[in-house]
Enzyme design. Structure first.
Site, PDB file in Angstrom:
ATOM      1  N   ARG A   1       6.827  -4.971 -11.500  1.00 21.26           N
ATOM      2  CA  ARG A   1       5.834  -3.882 -11.287  1.00 21.26           C
ATOM      3  C   ARG A   1       5.360  -3.491 -12.544  1.00 21.26           C
ATOM      4  O   ARG A   1       6.130  -2.813 -13.263  1.00 21.26           O
ATOM      5  CB  ARG A   1       6.450  -2.571 -10.672  1.00 21.26           C
ATOM      6  CG  ARG A   1       5.750  -1.839 -10.544  1.00 21.26           C
ATOM      7  CD  ARG A   1       5.911  -0.532  -9.515  1.00 21.26           C
ATOM      8  NE  ARG A   1       5.487  -0.904  -8.052  1.00 21.26           N
ATOM      9  CZ  ARG A   1       5.713  -0.311  -7.044  1.00 21.26           C
ATOM     10  NH1 ARG A   1       5.922   1.039  -7.335  1.00 21.26           N
ATOM     11  NH2 ARG A   1       5.437  -0.661  -5.846  1.00 21.26           N
TER      12      ARG A   1
ATOM     13  N   HIS B   1      -1.057  -5.904  -4.959  1.00 17.98           N
ATOM     14  CA  HIS B   1       0.212  -5.669  -4.231  1.00 17.98           C
ATOM     15  C   HIS B   1       0.351  -6.910  -3.346  1.00 17.98           C
ATOM     16  O   HIS B   1       0.492  -6.227  -1.919  1.00 17.98           O
ATOM     17  CB  HIS B   1       0.149  -4.412  -3.880  1.00 17.98           C
ATOM     18  CG  HIS B   1       1.433  -3.661  -3.835  1.00 17.98           C
ATOM     19  ND1 HIS B   1       2.656  -4.465  -3.903  1.00 17.98           N
ATOM     20  CD2 HIS B   1       1.704  -2.435  -3.201  1.00 17.98           C
ATOM     21  CE1 HIS B   1       3.548  -3.476  -3.537  1.00 17.98           C
ATOM     22  NE2 HIS B   1       3.086  -2.398  -3.257  1.00 17.98           N
TER      23      HIS B   1
ATOM     24  N   GLN C   1       3.219  -6.025  -0.444  1.00 11.14           N
ATOM     25  CA  GLN C   1       2.672  -4.984   0.484  1.00 11.14           C
ATOM     26  C   GLN C   1       1.974  -5.709   1.580  1.00 11.14           C
ATOM     27  O   GLN C   1       2.421  -5.410   2.753  1.00 11.14           O
ATOM     28  CB  GLN C   1       1.890  -3.918  -0.200  1.00 11.14           C
ATOM     29  CG  GLN C   1       1.453  -2.807   0.552  1.00 11.14           C
ATOM     30  CD  GLN C   1       2.509  -1.993   1.408  1.00 11.14           C
ATOM     31  OE1 GLN C   1       3.289  -1.319   0.325  1.00 11.14           O
ATOM     32  NE2 GLN C   1       2.798  -1.753   2.594  1.00 11.14           N
TER      33      GLN C   1
ATOM     34  N   ASP D   1      -4.824   4.730   1.590  1.00 11.59           N
ATOM     35  CA  ASP D   1      -3.708   4.593   0.468  1.00 11.59           C
ATOM     36  C   ASP D   1      -4.186   5.991  -0.606  1.00 11.59           C
ATOM     37  O   ASP D   1      -5.224   6.425  -0.212  1.00 11.59           O
ATOM     38  CB  ASP D   1      -3.899   3.371  -0.210  1.00 11.59           C
ATOM     39  CG  ASP D   1      -2.968   3.346  -1.578  1.00 11.59           C
ATOM     40  OD1 ASP D   1      -1.967   4.018  -1.579  1.00 11.59           O
ATOM     41  OD2 ASP D   1      -3.335   2.534  -2.478  1.00 11.59           O
TER      42      ASP D   1
ATOM     43  N   CYS E   1       0.370   2.208   3.066  1.00  5.12           N
ATOM     44  CA  CYS E   1       1.473   1.691   2.054  1.00  5.12           C
ATOM     45  C   CYS E   1       2.501   2.469   1.766  1.00  5.12           C
ATOM     46  O   CYS E   1       3.842   2.111   1.342  1.00  5.12           O
ATOM     47  CB  CYS E   1       0.776   0.904   0.953  1.00  5.12           C
ATOM     48  SG  CYS E   1      -0.245   1.959   0.038  1.00  5.12           S
TER      49      CYS E   1
ATOM     50  N   ARG F   1       8.614  -4.241   4.428  1.00  5.44           N
ATOM     51  CA  ARG F   1       8.666  -4.472   2.967  1.00  5.44           C
ATOM     52  C   ARG F   1      10.077  -5.291   2.567  1.00  5.44           C
ATOM     53  O   ARG F   1      10.062  -6.259   2.003  1.00  5.44           O
ATOM     54  CB  ARG F   1       8.761  -3.355   1.959  1.00  5.44           C
ATOM     55  CG  ARG F   1       7.343  -2.600   1.894  1.00  5.44           C
ATOM     56  CD  ARG F   1       6.400  -3.234   1.379  1.00  5.44           C
ATOM     57  NE  ARG F   1       6.702  -3.874  -0.055  1.00  5.44           N
ATOM     58  CZ  ARG F   1       6.454  -2.985  -1.277  1.00  5.44           C
ATOM     59  NH1 ARG F   1       6.071  -1.882  -0.976  1.00  5.44           N
ATOM     60  NH2 ARG F   1       6.803  -3.676  -2.337  1.00  5.44           N
TER      61      ARG F   1
HETATM   62  N1   CP Z   1       4.360   0.979  -1.124  1.00  2.00           N
HETATM   63  C1   CP Z   1       4.939   0.939  -2.155  1.00  2.00           C
HETATM   64  O1   CP Z   1       4.986  -0.033  -2.982  1.00  2.00           O
HETATM   65  O2   CP Z   1       5.933   1.705  -2.407  1.00  2.00           O
HETATM   66  P1   CP Z   1       6.584   2.298  -3.945  1.00  2.00           P
HETATM   67  O3   CP Z   1       5.520   2.707  -4.901  1.00  2.00           O
HETATM   68  O4   CP Z   1       7.482   3.528  -3.628  1.00  2.00           O
HETATM   69  O5   CP Z   1       7.380   0.925  -4.210  1.00  2.00           O
HETATM   70  N1  NVA Z   2      -2.599   2.246  -4.886  1.00  6.17           N
HETATM   71  C1  NVA Z   2      -1.106   2.754  -4.942  1.00  6.17           C
HETATM   72  C2  NVA Z   2      -0.109   1.807  -4.252  1.00  6.17           C
HETATM   73  C3  NVA Z   2       1.141   2.262  -4.279  1.00  6.17           C
HETATM   74  C4  NVA Z   2       2.107   1.568  -3.454  1.00  6.17           C
HETATM   75  C5  NVA Z   2      -0.850   2.806  -6.569  1.00  6.17           C
HETATM   76  O1  NVA Z   2      -0.970   1.661  -7.403  1.00  6.17           O
HETATM   77  O2  NVA Z   2      -0.304   3.773  -6.995  1.00  6.17           O
END
Ligand code: CP
Ligand code: NVA
Length: 313
Positions: free
Chosen positions: A108, A139, A142, A231, A271, A299
């Site tokens: 990530r 993502h 997700q 989101d 999400c 997930r």
């Molecule tokens: N939806 C998601 O990716 O959550 P986190 O940021 O908690 O991993």
């Molecule tokens: N759009 C959000 C998604 C988090 C799972 C971010 O990137 O912070």
């Protein structure tokens, strides 16, 4: 080839429809095994996974680590202060060292292209599969979990209408890339200036299988939706813009009125993490047609199937 029999999972659109459907079927199948309490399916036995997190996480971290463990493997969490990919050490060095210890890498990160901290660079230099656990651009894990959740609750993904309301961000890009592979109707309702990446919209449109709409009118957009999706308005890395965005995004909150306009068959998805009272009301998240928690649970099951596919298992 360095990754013979193994595959990175970086964008949904790197795969054809048959592969995405196979991953979704596998997710449902392995989910049933895990939910039954059966702990004899251990395809990751003797395998290890390195998980690189340059950003915070609850779902991604816990679902990957738990899922990999439940299927027999061992996952190593590396937080923002540990590797500092591209800062303490070059990405190409991180890629090769981790590949020598681990069977798979999950990352990530912030950047997706043209920067040192780059998941594409990581994947290029790793000799084991790299799974994208969110970048500023997309993502994909997700959206596989979301598709699985829609199959369970709506009954199908193909031919449905999904209306995303909010910022044209990484989640939207992954929806668009899914729409380039599987036919459905995808609408993104966002304020002017917060549209998704134009090239990605074009890619989804040029695939010619899904109806794609980008609009600034959420009320009109949600009519007849199978899913209304939301989101955060300020993603990780944009938190200093949060106050400004709250002004600009007035009218894009998913509230009870918007869900009423969507109609009786509409489910609510997000999400998570959600800012209740900002992009969505507390009432909408807690309503009977909100499927945000089954979605979060999926997930783990989606990613188990993604990892099985990536490792050629
Ligand atoms: N939806 C998601 O990716 O959550 P986190 O940021 O908690 O991993
Ligand atoms: N759009 C959000 C998604 C988090 C799972 C971010 O990137 O912070």
């Amino acid at each position: 080839p360095a990754k013979a029999g193994m595959k990175d999972f970086l964008h949904i659109s790197d795969f054809d429809k048959a592969t995405i459907m196979k991953i979704l079927d596998r997710a449902a199948e392995v989910k049933a095994v895990i939910k039954s309490g059966d702990r004899a399916f251990l395809p990751f036995k003797g395998k290890t996974m390195a998980m690189i997190f340059a950003k915070p996480s609850m779902r991604t971290r816990v679902s990957f680590e738990t899922g990999f463990f439940l299927l027999g493997g061992h996952a190593i969490y590396l937080g923002p202060d540990d590797i500092q990919m591209g800062k303490r050490e070059e990405t190409r060095d991180v890629a090769r060292v981790l590949s020598s210890y681990n069977d798979i890498i999950m990352a990530r990160v912030f950047a997706h292209q043209n920067l040192v901290k780059d998941i594409l660079d990581l994947a290029k230099h790793a000799t084991v599969p790299v799974i994208n656990g969110l970048t500023d651009y997309n993502h994909p894990c997700q959206i596989i979990a979301d598709a699985l959740t829609m199959i369970e609750h709506v009954g199908r993904l193909e031919g449905t209408k999904v209306v995303y309301v909010g910022d044209g961000n990484n989640i939207v890009h992954s929806w668009l890339l899914l729409a380039a592979v599987i036919p459905f109707h995808f609408v993104c309702a966002c304020p002017k200036g917060f549209e998704p990446d134009a090239k990605t919209v074009q890619k989804a449109q040029q695939a010619g299988i899904s109806k794609i709409e980008i609009t600034n009118d959420p009320q009109e957009a949600v009519r007849g939706a199978d899913v209304v999706y939301s989101d955060v308005w300020a993603s990780m890395g944009q938190k200093e813009e949060a106050a400004h965005r709250r002004q600009v995004f007035q009218g894009f909150q998913v509230d009870e009125n918007l869900m009423k306009l969507a109609g009786p068959k509409a489910y609510f998805m997000h999400c998570l993490p959600a800012e209740r009272g900002v992009e969505v009301t507390d009432g909408v998240i807690e309503a009977p047609n909100s499927i945000v928690f089954p979605q979060a649970e999926n997930r783990m099951h989606a990613q188990n199937a993604i990892m099985l596919h990536a490792l050629g298992l």
